[in-house]
Design a protein around this motif. Structure first.
Motif, PDB file in Angstrom:
ATOM      1  N   SER A  28       0.850  -1.191   0.000  1.00 30.14           N
ATOM      2  CA  SER A  28       0.000   0.000   0.000  1.00 30.14           C
ATOM      3  C   SER A  28       0.883   1.237   0.000  1.00 30.14           C
ATOM      4  O   SER A  28       1.888   1.291   0.723  1.00 30.14           O
ATOM      5  N   LEU A  29       0.504   2.227  -0.815  1.00 34.88           N
ATOM      6  CA  LEU A  29       1.254   3.481  -0.921  1.00 34.88           C
ATOM      7  C   LEU A  29       0.373   4.659  -0.534  1.00 34.88           C
ATOM      8  O   LEU A  29      -0.798   4.719  -0.926  1.00 34.88           O
ATOM      9  N   ASP A  30       0.940   5.596   0.228  1.00 38.87           N
ATOM     10  CA  ASP A  30       0.280   6.866   0.510  1.00 38.87           C
ATOM     11  C   ASP A  30       0.853   7.925  -0.425  1.00 38.87           C
ATOM     12  O   ASP A  30       2.082   7.990  -0.621  1.00 38.87           O
ATOM     13  N   VAL A  31      -0.003   8.750  -0.993  1.00 38.85           N
ATOM     14  CA  VAL A  31       0.417   9.897  -1.797  1.00 38.85           C
ATOM     15  C   VAL A  31       0.275  11.140  -0.930  1.00 38.85           C
ATOM     16  O   VAL A  31      -0.810  11.403  -0.390  1.00 38.85           O
ATOM     17  N   LEU A  32       1.374  11.891  -0.783  1.00 45.89           N
ATOM     18  CA  LEU A  32       1.381  13.063   0.095  1.00 45.89           C
ATOM     19  C   LEU A  32       1.678  14.330  -0.698  1.00 45.89           C
ATOM     20  O   LEU A  32       2.508  14.316  -1.615  1.00 45.89           O
ATOM     21  N   PHE A  33       0.977  15.395  -0.367  1.00 42.78           N
ATOM     22  CA  PHE A  33       1.308  16.728  -0.860  1.00 42.78           C
ATOM     23  C   PHE A  33       1.951  17.494   0.287  1.00 42.78           C
ATOM     24  O   PHE A  33       1.301  17.729   1.324  1.00 42.78           O
ATOM     25  N   ASP A  34       3.215  17.844   0.124  1.00 43.50           N
ATOM     26  CA  ASP A  34       3.947  18.584   1.163  1.00 43.50           C
ATOM     27  C   ASP A  34       3.787  17.936   2.537  1.00 43.50           C
ATOM     28  O   ASP A  34       3.515  18.591   3.542  1.00 43.50           O
ATOM     29  N   GLY A  35       3.913  16.612   2.569  1.00 44.33           N
ATOM     30  CA  GLY A  35       3.892  15.868   3.815  1.00 44.33           C
ATOM     31  C   GLY A  35       2.523  15.496   4.338  1.00 44.33           C
ATOM     32  O   GLY A  35       2.412  14.863   5.392  1.00 44.33           O
ATOM     33  N   VAL A  36       1.455  15.829   3.604  1.00 45.39           N
ATOM     34  CA  VAL A  36       0.086  15.545   4.059  1.00 45.39           C
ATOM     35  C   VAL A  36      -0.545  14.506   3.129  1.00 45.39           C
ATOM     36  O   VAL A  36      -0.588  14.700   1.902  1.00 45.39           O
ATOM     37  N   ARG A  37      -1.036  13.413   3.685  1.00 45.90           N
ATOM     38  CA  ARG A  37      -1.651  12.360   2.876  1.00 45.90           C
ATOM     39  C   ARG A  37      -2.952  12.835   2.247  1.00 45.90           C
ATOM     40  O   ARG A  37      -3.818  13.385   2.929  1.00 45.90           O
ATOM     41  N   VAL A  38      -3.101  12.603   0.929  1.00 46.42           N
ATOM     42  CA  VAL A  38      -4.328  12.973   0.232  1.00 46.42           C
ATOM     43  C   VAL A  38      -4.961  11.784  -0.482  1.00 46.42           C
ATOM     44  O   VAL A  38      -6.098  11.869  -0.941  1.00 46.42           O
ATOM     45  N   TRP A  39      -4.224  10.661  -0.566  1.00 44.39           N
ATOM     46  CA  TRP A  39      -4.704   9.540  -1.373  1.00 44.39           C
ATOM     47  C   TRP A  39      -3.871   8.325  -1.009  1.00 44.39           C
ATOM     48  O   TRP A  39      -2.701   8.456  -0.663  1.00 44.39           O
ATOM     49  N   SER A  40      -4.461   7.142  -1.054  1.00 37.65           N
ATOM     50  CA  SER A  40      -3.709   5.908  -0.827  1.00 37.65           C
ATOM     51  C   SER A  40      -4.044   4.911  -1.923  1.00 37.65           C
ATOM     52  O   SER A  40      -5.174   4.866  -2.417  1.00 37.65           O
ATOM     53  N   ILE A  41      -3.047   4.116  -2.294  1.00 39.10           N
ATOM     54  CA  ILE A  41      -3.162   3.196  -3.423  1.00 39.10           C
ATOM     55  C   ILE A  41      -2.863   1.784  -2.953  1.00 39.10           C
ATOM     56  O   ILE A  41      -1.809   1.538  -2.328  1.00 39.10           O
TER      57      ILE A  41
END
Length: 597
Positions: A28-41
């Protein structure tokens, strides 16, 4: 500052992200914008983990303004695997994915953008924990056997806290019934009891409800899911909408406890076994992007036994947070013209939405009572802004058979008219079936019933967006005829920027001259099974095998019909109880929003 060791490649564009060489141990991967999670795959669901391209989720796209450091993080180990800078636009500001109140948002397990517990403060988590204690206590006071389930149980067992990427609390109660009719009827009674105690209820089915709790500004602050759980005679544990599997009574009772944020909650005696049924054998590993995949047989069983009262309600709640198309106003003008000289003193507007059309009718006809109905709480919030003495907005969910009692619920006397502006084509089959019944009630009482529909789909039509749906004239005539109703079509003239090319038409309904055909007696399920089994023992060639497959499909459809009959019985019992022991239509404590269901 710790050193970040990158293990894969990340390429970011305004269309999406390309993931190259995902490590084999990452699921599982977390996608972060500037250190904040916005989406997980969920990596396990990718076709090619070595080179995968994923488009940005549609709900996230409006927020892709400005620049950001986009990073990929292993959900389990929290190690950063890749990082890339990207400018989505030249605004110069950083990408910010927050709501109007400043709450951080992320794509949730349903693919929608919403608050998650890892993006809120401790006070929010305290509120939702305290609320769960309260709901468990209320269910116990009703003589039920509640316990925590879903992500709430998972977070407690795994880490002793709320699941960071979850957005609610999950509670179930173990019913003593095994017959789906009794389970459904009990679920409806529990909802009425919770409503009577002051809760705002949003029903997903007869056995699944959400209790909404609002912030001071009227928006939803948090909610708690309440499910029915029960054993069937085959020994399977069932918890609609998703859980069905083998779990012995000894693994369920007597309840154990699980600690969540230092508070003890009742849990299945063997929580590990329950979590494996709900998720899979990997439940111990954090997978924020995990999507529940309910087997088709389980989906059919639960939806037909217990209904789907929340069908597309989340879409409409989000829709009424945005701009609405002016093209609908053309159809509204035509509807008002059709009802202008009606002798009915009451007009009911089905699917009132933001209430603009409903309010225009009230302003035009001050001597008539105008009632707008909808099942979206955001639509109701908007419609409440219209303040006219002859105008009211009420909650009505046409996915529920109980909606047929609306004349008594809202004290409608004598003839009443029905207005349906692009309503019939934008609801599911169950709601439309009940709408046909309301049309027949209106016509039988001496009122008028008119509506508008699109007869062609939108060019980009998709299941997720009902505004792009349509009904053909043939569909309308056929469905109406089954209820003894005739349809007259009138073309609507739409010009200029308002034109969509979707052939909108006006509908004028009347009672048909011919009698309604009596439904044929349906053979028993046992007889239908015998027919199929007799076929199975024949020496079959390819054509006979194909015929046998078709007969099995027919058998499944019949089985669905028998299961739907169980729900109808439960809802009729509920409707009778509510009719003969009526309670007043209530408003919430803020005096604005009605209780849902």
């Amino acid at each position: 500052m710790p050193t970040i060791e990158f293990h894969m490649q990340l390429k970011v564009s305004s269309r999406g992200v390309r993931l190259v060489a995902i490590p084999r141990d990452v699921i599982s991967l977390d996608v972060l914008f500037d250190g904040v999670r916005v989406w997980s795959i969920e990596v396990l669901k990718l076709d090619d983990p070595a080179n995968a391209f994923l488009e940005w989720p549609e709900p996230l796209r409006p927020y892709l303004q400005g620049k950001s450091t986009v990073a990929l993080r292993d959900s389990a180990s929290q190690r950063t695997l890749a990082e890339a800078e990207h400018s989505f636009s030249d605004t110069g500001s950083a990408v910010s994915v927050v709501d109007d109140r400043g709450n951080r948002l992320a794509i949730n397990k349903w693919g929608r953008l919403g608050k998650t517990l890892d993006g809120v403060d401790e006070a929010f988590q305290d509120r939702i924990t305290a609320r769960t204690v309260e709901i468990v206590g209320e269910l116990q006071a009703l003589g039920l056997r509640p316990f925590v389930v879903g992500g709430t149980l998972l977070g407690g067992v795994r880490d002793g806290t709320l699941l960071p990427h979850d957005d609610d609390a999950d509670v179930a109660y173990l019913s003593e019934y095994t017959n789906p009719v009794d389970v459904a009827a009990e679920g409806l009674r529990v909802g009425h009891a919770l409503t009577a105690s002051g809760h705002y209820i949003v029903r997903h089915s007869a056995t699944h409800m959400q209790l909404y709790f609002f912030a001071p500004d009227g928006d939803v602050d948090h909610y708690v899911d309440v499910f029915s759980a029960f054993y069937t005679e085959d020994g399977f544990l069932n918890q609609p909408f998703h859980v069905r599997g083998q779990l012995s009574m000894d693994q369920m009772l007597p309840f154990g406890t699980v600690s969540i944020r230092g508070v003890s909650f009742p849990s299945p005696r063997d929580p590990d076994a329950w979590l494996e049924i709900n998720y899979d054998e990997n439940w111990r590993t954090p997978i924020p992007g995990y999507k529940l995949e309910t087997p088709r047989s389980t989906q059919r069983r639960f939806q037909n036994w217990f209904g789907s009262y929340n069908f597309h309600r989340d879409f409409w709640n989000e829709y009424y947070s945005r701009e609405r198309p002016a093209a609908w106003n053309i159809a509204a003008d035509w509807i008002r013209a059709q009802l202008e000289d009606s002798g009915s003193r009451t007009v009911v507007d089905l699917g009132a939405g933001d209430g603009a059309h409903t309010a225009q009718m009230a302003a035009s006809w001050s001597d008539r009572r105008i009632i707008g109905v909808d099942y979206s709480y955001r639509a109701q919030k908007l419609s409440a802004e219209h303040d006219l003495s002859n105008l009211s907005f009420v909650h009505l969910n046409l996915y529920r058979l109980r909606s047929l009692g609306f004349t008594q619920l809202f004290d409608i006397q004598g003839a009443f008219d029905l207005s349906m502006n692009h309503f019939l084509e934008q609801v599911g089959a169950v709601a439309r079936t009940n709408a046909w019944r309301l049309i027949r009630m209106s016509l039988s009482a001496g009122g008028r019933a008119v509506g508008t529909v699109y007869t062609k789909p939108a060019p980009d039509v998709k299941y997720q967006d009902p505004t792009g749906w349509h009904l053909t004239p043939h569909q309308l005539v056929t469905e109406a005829a089954s209820f003894g109703i005739s349809v007259e079509f009138q073309d609507l003239v739409v010009v200029g920027d308002m034109s969509t090319g979707r052939a909108p038409v006006g509908l004028v309904f009347s009672m048909a001259d011919n009698d309604i055909d009596s439904p044929r007696e349906r053979p028993s399920m046992r007889d239908r099974v015998r027919q199929v089994l007799r076929r199975a023992f024949l020496s079959a060639d390819a054509s006979e095998l194909e015929e046998l497959k078709q007969r099995i499909v027919e058998l499944e459809r019949d089985l669905d019909g028998y299961r739907r009959d169980s729900l109808r019985v439960a809802e009729l019992l509920d409707l009778a109880e509510q009719t003969f022991a009526p309670s007043p239509v209530r408003t919430s404590t803020d005096g604005k929003l009605p209780y849902s269901e």
